[in-house]
Design a protein around this motif. Structure first.
Motif, PDB file in Angstrom:
ATOM      1  N   PRO A 176      -4.648  60.859 -20.071  1.00 50.09           N
ATOM      2  CA  PRO A 176      -5.983  60.387 -20.458  1.00 50.09           C
ATOM      3  C   PRO A 176      -6.473  59.166 -19.684  1.00 50.09           C
ATOM      4  O   PRO A 176      -7.675  59.045 -19.429  1.00 50.09           O
ATOM      5  N   LEU A 177      -5.557  58.270 -19.310  1.00 51.00           N
ATOM      6  CA  LEU A 177      -5.983  57.050 -18.626  1.00 51.00           C
ATOM      7  C   LEU A 177      -6.502  57.325 -17.221  1.00 51.00           C
ATOM      8  O   LEU A 177      -7.019  56.418 -16.567  1.00 51.00           O
TER       9      LEU A 177
ATOM     10  N   PHE B 110      -4.199  54.797 -12.715  1.00 47.90           N
ATOM     11  CA  PHE B 110      -4.646  53.687 -13.556  1.00 47.90           C
ATOM     12  C   PHE B 110      -4.673  52.363 -12.793  1.00 47.90           C
ATOM     13  O   PHE B 110      -5.632  51.589 -12.914  1.00 47.90           O
ATOM     14  N   MET B 111      -3.633  52.075 -12.016  1.00 45.11           N
ATOM     15  CA  MET B 111      -3.549  50.774 -11.344  1.00 45.11           C
ATOM     16  C   MET B 111      -4.603  50.619 -10.250  1.00 45.11           C
ATOM     17  O   MET B 111      -4.798  49.510  -9.744  1.00 45.11           O
ATOM     18  N   ARG B 112      -5.294  51.684  -9.920  1.00 40.54           N
ATOM     19  CA  ARG B 112      -6.345  51.606  -8.910  1.00 40.54           C
ATOM     20  C   ARG B 112      -7.739  51.633  -9.526  1.00 40.54           C
ATOM     21  O   ARG B 112      -8.741  51.698  -8.813  1.00 40.54           O
ATOM     22  N   ARG B 113      -7.789  51.591 -10.850  1.00 38.90           N
ATOM     23  CA  ARG B 113      -9.073  51.580 -11.546  1.00 38.90           C
ATOM     24  C   ARG B 113      -9.689  50.182 -11.501  1.00 38.90           C
ATOM     25  O   ARG B 113      -8.970  49.174 -11.558  1.00 38.90           O
ATOM     26  N   LYS B 114     -11.020  50.121 -11.463  1.00 40.92           N
ATOM     27  CA  LYS B 114     -11.709  48.839 -11.499  1.00 40.92           C
ATOM     28  C   LYS B 114     -11.993  48.379 -12.927  1.00 40.92           C
ATOM     29  O   LYS B 114     -12.350  47.219 -13.142  1.00 40.92           O
ATOM     30  N   ASP B 115     -11.821  49.321 -13.882  1.00 46.27           N
ATOM     31  CA  ASP B 115     -12.123  48.985 -15.273  1.00 46.27           C
ATOM     32  C   ASP B 115     -10.860  48.868 -16.129  1.00 46.27           C
ATOM     33  O   ASP B 115     -10.882  49.117 -17.330  1.00 46.27           O
TER      34      ASP B 115
END
Length: 369
Positions: free
Chosen positions: A74-75, A109-114
């Motif tokens: 989901p993330l 996830f670790m590359r998300r900006k949010d």
């Protein structure tokens, strides 16, 4: 609704229902995954909301333990924050409302900006832990997850969530690699904020990626190398080795030398039925990766039609989830073909071992291709 309630009491008393909604792909493509995880297209957020709105009145009259699980990861979904919040708001009875861990590979996830926005919403829905799966040293881990960023993503994700006040839970997948790398694994856990450890023997199902994984499945002698080495990591060593002794191939072959009644054996497993909802809102009988029947589409069929099709399904936790039990050959004929055993693999359940033998004997399964 009275008629519905009477039917459900007769047909599924004490039944457990799990509905997995495949709404996002996974950051890895793990060899051991039994639910067809891997990169794939996302379900649109609008379709996800339609799914929940249509599904809830179908689930409400069911009796038993009912859960709804967003999958695969989901993330990874672009609207992950909204999806987590809306699922919790719209289906509080069926979505965790107590402390639970959030599984992630961390690759996306670790590359998300949010990230901070997602981190903010997780405690509000009861998620105060993150669960990361580890397979061994960097080389072995990346080979199994089939992503060169896999290992470093675990390191980075553990550090990030720990810095945000989350507990870090590790799921160690038992394999030849993990056992070979045990000293490295122990050091990793101590260095990367481990608060709890799960020790998992991977499932076996008759699907291609798990056939590939068999080459590194732990055998009895591999597991014996860990004697006296698990307690320091908080692992219940006695329970693990009881399973090793009970669920290795040679023990299972000896146990069933006089035969097995597959239908009777099934009754020893949980009364649990699994359904999967695809990105197109098709609802299937069976887990993602092990679907056996298309029941319909959430947008095309009525609530009543889908309800009736759901309650007509039996538990699909073991043999009949993957095979036509009436057509399975006597276990003695299977043993004649697989013996003398060339391996002594260890399984989480004895049924997984039999699935492997069925596969070696070319017994057809009933999975949708």
């Amino acid at each position: 609704m009275r008629k519905r309630e009477m039917v459900i009491k007769e047909m599924s008393s004490a039944m457990q229902y799990t509905f997995e909604i495949t709404m996002a792909g996974c950051g890895t493509n793990c060899m051991h995954c039994s639910v067809d995880g891997g990169p794939s297209r996302n379900m649109s957020f609008s379709d996800y909301i339609k799914c929940l709105k249509k599904l809830k009145p179908i689930l409400d009259p069911l009796e038993g333990d009912i859960s709804v699980t967003p999958g695969n990861e989901p993330l990874n979904h672009p609207e992950a924050r909204k999806i987590l919040s809306y699922t919790h708001e719209m289906m509080p009875k069926y979505y965790p409302d107590q402390p639970f861990d959030t599984p992630t590979t961390g690759v996306v996830f670790m590359r998300r900006k949010d990230k901070e926005e997602i981190i903010d919403v997780l405690p509000k829905i009861g998620a105060n832990e993150v669960m990361l799966t580890l397979h061994g040293n960097e080389k072995h881990h990346n080979e199994i997850v089939r992503n060169p960023l896999g290992y470093q993503s675990i390191v980075d994700t553990a550090q990030y969530f720990h810095s945000q006040g989350f507990k870090i839970v590790y799921n160690l997948m038992v394999s030849k690699y993990l056992i070979e790398d045990w000293d490295t694994v122990v050091s990793f856990l101590k260095e990367h904020h481990s608060s709890k450890v799960h020790f998992t023997i991977p499932s076996y199902l008759p699907i291609e990626r798990l056939n590939i994984y068999q080459k590194i499945r732990a055998e009895y002698d591999d597991c014996m190398k860990l004697k006296g080495r698990l307690c320091e990591m908080g692992i219940d060593e006695e329970k693990f080795f009881e399973k090793v002794e009970s669920n290795c191939e040679k023990t299972i072959a000896q146990r069933f030398k006089d035969g097995i009644d597959y239908k009777r054996a099934e009754k020893e497993y949980p009364n649990w039925v699994f359904f999967n909802i695809s990105q197109d809102l098709d609802i299937y009988y069976g887990n993602a990766g092990a679907r056996t029947k298309l029941l319909g589409n959430l947008l095309k069929e009525s609530e009543e039609e889908l309800y009736q099709r759901i309650i007509a399904q039996k538990a699909n936790y073991s043999y009949s989830a993957y095979y036509d039990v009436d057509k399975l050959p006597a276990i003695q004929s299977i043993l004649e073909k697989v013996q003398p055993l060339q391996t002594n693999y260890v399984y989480s359940r004895e049924s997984d071992c039999l699935y492997w033998w069925f596969n070696q004997c070319n017994i057809p399964d009933i999975l949708l291709k």
